[in-house]
Structures are given as C-alpha cells and as structure tokens.
Design a protein around this motif. Structure first.
Motif, short mmCIF file in Angstrom:
data_model
loop_
_atom_site.label_atom_id
_atom_site.label_comp_id
_atom_site.label_asym_id
_atom_site.label_seq_id
_atom_site.Cartn_x
_atom_site.Cartn_y
_atom_site.Cartn_z
N ARG A 8 -3.00 14.78 -6.06
CA ARG A 8 -3.40 13.77 -6.01
C ARG A 8 -3.04 12.26 -5.83
O ARG A 8 -2.56 12.65 -7.63
CB ARG A 8 -4.69 13.56 -6.50
N LYS A 13 -6.40 -0.31 -11.12
CA LYS A 13 -7.92 -0.93 -10.92
C LYS A 13 -7.32 -2.03 -9.76
O LYS A 13 -7.91 -1.95 -8.44
CB LYS A 13 -8.55 -1.43 -11.56
N ASP A 16 -5.57 -0.55 -6.76
CA ASP A 16 -6.99 -0.23 -5.84
C ASP A 16 -7.60 -1.12 -5.42
O ASP A 16 -8.10 -1.44 -3.79
CB ASP A 16 -8.31 0.91 -5.88
N ARG A 20 -8.09 -2.89 -0.55
CA ARG A 20 -9.41 -2.74 -0.47
C ARG A 20 -9.26 -3.81 0.49
O ARG A 20 -9.63 -3.93 1.43
CB ARG A 20 -10.31 -2.61 -1.51
N GLY A 57 -7.97 3.33 -10.65
CA GLY A 57 -8.69 2.96 -8.76
C GLY A 57 -8.99 4.65 -9.02
O GLY A 57 -9.34 5.13 -9.40
N ARG A 58 -9.20 4.36 -7.45
CA ARG A 58 -8.74 5.88 -6.29
C ARG A 58 -7.62 6.32 -7.20
O ARG A 58 -7.08 5.95 -6.98
CB ARG A 58 -9.38 5.36 -5.39
N GLU A 59 -7.85 8.04 -6.48
CA GLU A 59 -7.14 8.44 -6.18
C GLU A 59 -6.93 8.53 -4.80
O GLU A 59 -8.04 9.02 -4.42
CB GLU A 59 -7.38 9.94 -6.70
N ILE A 60 -5.47 9.18 -4.19
CA ILE A 60 -5.50 9.35 -3.17
C ILE A 60 -4.82 10.82 -2.84
O ILE A 60 -3.55 10.94 -2.90
CB ILE A 60 -4.94 8.24 -1.94
#
Length: 111
Positions: A8, A13, A16, A20, A57-60
């Motif tokens: 991942r 942040k 991310d 978005r 922030g997110r993990e992809i």
C-alpha cells in the motif's frame, strides 16, 4: 534485482487533497492521475523530498495504482534509481515519486 515489497502506497494529506480536487475537476481517477504524476516525477533528475514527517492522507493499493502495467513502472523506477545513483530502496523511491508526482500533476496546465 531489487523488487518492490510495499503493498500500500501512503500519500501525504496535501497530495491526497490535490488528487481529490483534480478528480472532481477532471473526472480522472486517482490511480490514473498517479501514473501520470509518477512519470512526470521521474523526469526530474533530483530525488524527491522526504515525506516521512508529513501528515498522512490515504493509502492506495499498489495493484490499484499500476494494474497490469506494474512491471513497466518498476522498470522505469529501477532505471531512474541507477541513473541517479540513489541509495534508497525501490519502496522508498516509489512513495517519494508518487507523492511528488501527485503534486506535479495537480499543478500541470495540461489537465
């Protein structure tokens, strides 16, 4: 030959938020934006800034980011690492280039 072990990929942040916003503006999914940004980042001959101390922030998932084209992207990263003489691992470089690329693609006038 060194291989990726990370499953991942964490994004800051800031990166991310930029992904978005760009998805909202263009409709292009973050994984495609990241692929474009990753390639843009590899065009820069300097090592990306360290993001280990930055708010996450997110993990992809790695497969989501690269899909069936992962061998091509890993080969590009490996060549970049060799050309620049970087001592960082491929995992570290992947995270750094993904984050720098996310910011770069969001600043691009093409999209």
């Amino acid at each position: 030959m060194e291989a990726l072990t990370i499953q991942r990929v964490p994004f800051t942040k800031d990166a991310d938020n930029k992904l978005r916003a760009l998805k909202a503006r263009t409709g292009i999914t973050p994984n495609i934006l990241c692929r474009i940004g990753f390639c843009m980042s590899l065009e820069v001959p300097t090592e990306p800034a360290d993001v280990s101390d930055v708010e996450k922030g997110r993990e992809i998932n790695r497969f989501t980011l690269f899909g069936e084209f992962e061998p091509c992207f890993v080969a590009l990263l490996t060549v970049w690492k060799q050309q620049q003489g970087s001592t960082r691992s491929l995992d570290e470089l992947l995270v750094l280039h993904m984050n720098r690329g996310a910011v770069m693609v969001s600043q691009s006038r093409v999209l």
